[in-house]
Design a protein around this motif. Structure first.
Motif, PDB file in Angstrom:
ATOM      1  N   LEU B 182       0.867  -1.179   0.000  1.00 16.96           N
ATOM      2  CA  LEU B 182       0.000   0.000   0.000  1.00 16.96           C
ATOM      3  C   LEU B 182       0.899   1.221   0.000  1.00 16.96           C
ATOM      4  O   LEU B 182       1.971   1.221   0.588  1.00 16.96           O
ATOM      5  CB  LEU B 182      -0.882   0.016   1.245  1.00 16.96           C
ATOM      6  CG  LEU B 182      -1.938  -1.090   1.318  1.00 16.96           C
ATOM      7  CD1 LEU B 182      -2.689  -0.979   2.615  1.00 16.96           C
ATOM      8  CD2 LEU B 182      -2.892  -0.999   0.148  1.00 16.96           C
ATOM      9  N   SER B 183       0.435   2.286  -0.627  1.00 21.94           N
ATOM     10  CA  SER B 183       1.283   3.473  -0.731  1.00 21.94           C
ATOM     11  C   SER B 183       1.288   4.278   0.557  1.00 21.94           C
ATOM     12  O   SER B 183       2.152   5.090   0.783  1.00 21.94           O
ATOM     13  CB  SER B 183       0.824   4.333  -1.900  1.00 21.94           C
ATOM     14  OG  SER B 183      -0.563   4.527  -1.816  1.00 21.94           O
ATOM     15  N   THR B 184       0.299   4.057   1.398  1.00 18.79           N
ATOM     16  CA  THR B 184       0.274   4.763   2.675  1.00 18.79           C
ATOM     17  C   THR B 184       0.116   3.745   3.785  1.00 18.79           C
ATOM     18  O   THR B 184      -0.326   2.638   3.560  1.00 18.79           O
ATOM     19  CB  THR B 184      -0.908   5.737   2.753  1.00 18.79           C
ATOM     20  OG1 THR B 184      -2.095   4.990   2.455  1.00 18.79           O
ATOM     21  CG2 THR B 184      -0.756   6.870   1.774  1.00 18.79           C
ATOM     22  N   THR B 185       0.486   4.124   5.002  1.00 23.15           N
ATOM     23  CA  THR B 185       0.342   3.213   6.131  1.00 23.15           C
ATOM     24  C   THR B 185      -1.125   2.894   6.323  1.00 23.15           C
ATOM     25  O   THR B 185      -1.959   3.777   6.363  1.00 23.15           O
ATOM     26  CB  THR B 185       0.869   3.865   7.424  1.00 23.15           C
ATOM     27  OG1 THR B 185       2.169   4.353   7.146  1.00 23.15           O
ATOM     28  CG2 THR B 185       0.911   2.859   8.555  1.00 23.15           C
TER      29      THR B 185
END
Lengths: 349, 349
Positions: B182-185
């Motif tokens: 995923l590109s963000t947490t």
């Protein structure tokens, strides 16, 4: 020999790119499509591919009971698909009258590309078919699920919509339908959607420009430019290397948070008919593909794919009926398209 | 003996009808549902029926390889379905642990009613299942298509949505899924939808009130009130006569304009999993039914059925994973619901 066509229509002017209809600027490399778990829509800003397997003629092989008849009108379907998906900014590949092995090889080659920058893959199969998910190559039947598996196991296509539009029979049954009273006067033949011919916009993909000349083709019915399989594989190899050489680490996320999604997610299969039944086509193309293209052309800016499929269903279910068939008992028959999906987000072209 | 429950939950106050959540005023007979070919939405102002076939326990018969295990948690699914569909103004019938013949008889009886005033039928099957569209009655497997055919050939249900929600396995395969960055947490376990408990609204159907007492049932797990088949058939007969005696010619249109629609139109089948795969359930109910009910409860006023199914898909696909299984190899497995439809209009509850 493989008939191969990278679709760009005749009035293309390569540098007159309209970004709203193009997936990216011609020369600027784009980053890998990022996956946003919470976004309600699929990210469609990347490259979008339409692959048409158009089967007009079939061979007389032992794999068929009888040699399947030529599918007149199928080039109208192909032409209309190219026109409408070009409008949507899709890069189109057309393969005509391929044999089974060539279909599997071509699709495997396309699927094995690095699709980090791909937003959507749409495979359209125009052919004869039979019960149990069988569709016909030029030389033999094969399972639709084989094609789906090729794209389903490709890592860079995870979380991206994989669409399969299948214009084919699924058995020999014919449906006379149910007749109902309408509460108001209404001619069921008058309900077809009005088609407006959108002016064509152009888009341009530099990577293709360097690899192949743009083939212009006024009429879809004329013989398509031909590539053999090794040409195609070389093209794909070159394309792959080029992409790998560009910012190949764009797909490496700094953040190592993971999401596991089911293998069969994000797929939609639109079949022209329900299981066991015939689907219909005439010289103007098939009912389903023509209605689908009209609906998408008129509504893609405002409506989701599923909404448009419901509209297409309505057009085919209410307005279409067989007429003037050679066999009398084939007259007044109906057709009901069927869609199955595992989409996890809405899709707006 | 047949376990039969006409669902109205405990806090029902029969005359406090909210028309927005009820299909009609309690005593006024309504006219037959008129079909408007051009309307984009199904007319949902008539009666709406939810039929739940809830199979918790199975017999040890020759039709099963091994006796199927009890389906713990299924009463949670039943309770939640009754709660949410009550909110939507559906009249609910629950049949528990029926044998094959009883299922066919009950459904045939319900389908054979005059459905002129019916807007929608929803059949929900909670059971074990197998490849090839097989679902299990208490004594033997049968084909889902048998149930679909019963409702498909009923004249007064033409042009009306026939929904089939099936919580059952479709084979023994398990899916480990694909894992993506995923590109963000983001903790994939935190994405489940927030459930707000809507206050229950009440609706009332006078015809039922006269025929049977409203059974109250605090906990779905307790033994259900029992009716035998002949009681049920008498109930249906009485209901049928009553309706025939009322304005039975409401369905006769003055205007003799006809529309022929395909036999298989206006159907939606939502399966908890794709073909060949397992689907999962624990003490709190099944992943699919619970996610579906939460999604409908929270979104039915603004969203179409297909939109809500996509949301439910997202919840099950992204947020659910098997944990703490007795067999280690069953841990970390995923599930992907699949929907197929031939709807010709949008459906908003």
């Amino acid at each position: 020999m493989v008939n191969f066509y990278q679709g760009t229509s005749a009035d293309t002017t390569p540098y007159d790119v309209l970004p709203s209809n193009s997936s990216r600027e011609p020369t600027a490399p784009v980053a890998a499509i990022k996956f946003d778990k919470d976004a309600p829509y699929y990210d469609m800003t990347g490259d979008k591919f339409l692959i048409i397997l158009n089967q007009h003629s079939f061979e007389d092989t032992k794999h068929f009971k009888h040699r399947p008849s030529p599918r007149n009108g199928t080039y109208k379907d192909e032409g209309r698909l190219r026109q409408v998906f070009h409008l949507l900014g899709f890069i189109t590949f057309v393969f005509r009258n391929l044999k089974y092995k060539d279909i599997i090889n071509c699709l495997t080659s396309i699927a094995s590309l690095d699709h980090s920058r791909t937003s959507c893959i749409c495979i359209t199969i125009l052919t004869h078919g039979d019960k149990g998910g069988k569709v016909f190559a030029a030389d033999q039947p094969y399972k639709l699920s084989e094609v789906m598996d090729i794209f389903g196991k490709q890592a860079t296509l995870i979380n991206k919509p994989k669409l399969f539009f299948v214009q084919a029979c699924r058995g020999g049954n014919m449906d006379s339908g149910h007749t109902v009273n309408l509460s108001t006067t209404c001619d069921s033949r008058l309900g077809a959607m009005t088609i407006y011919q959108s002016s064509e916009t152009t888009c341009h993909y530099s990577i293709f420009e360097e690899l192949m000349m743009v083939m212009e083709q006024e009429e879809a019915k004329t013989a398509a430019p031909s590539f053999n399989i090794s040409n195609l594989l070389n093209l794909i190899k070159a394309w792959k290397n080029r992409w790998n050489a560009e910012d190949s680490d764009a797909s490496l996320s700094q953040n190592k948070s993971f999401l596991t999604v089911p293998t069969h997610a994000d797929t939609l299969v639109l079949c022209s008919t329900v299981e066991d039944f015939l689907s219909f086509r005439d010289g103007s193309g098939s009912w389903m593909i023509q209605a689908l293209c009209n609906t998408i052309e008129n509504n893609h800016q405002n409506e989701n794919l599923l909404d448009m499929i419901i509209q297409m269903n309505r057009t085919v279910a209410y307005d279409k009926v067989t007429v003037l068939c050679k066999l009398k008992e084939m007259n007044k028959k109906k057709q009901m398209p069927e869609t199955r999906f595992t989409l996890t987000k809405q899709l707006k072209f």
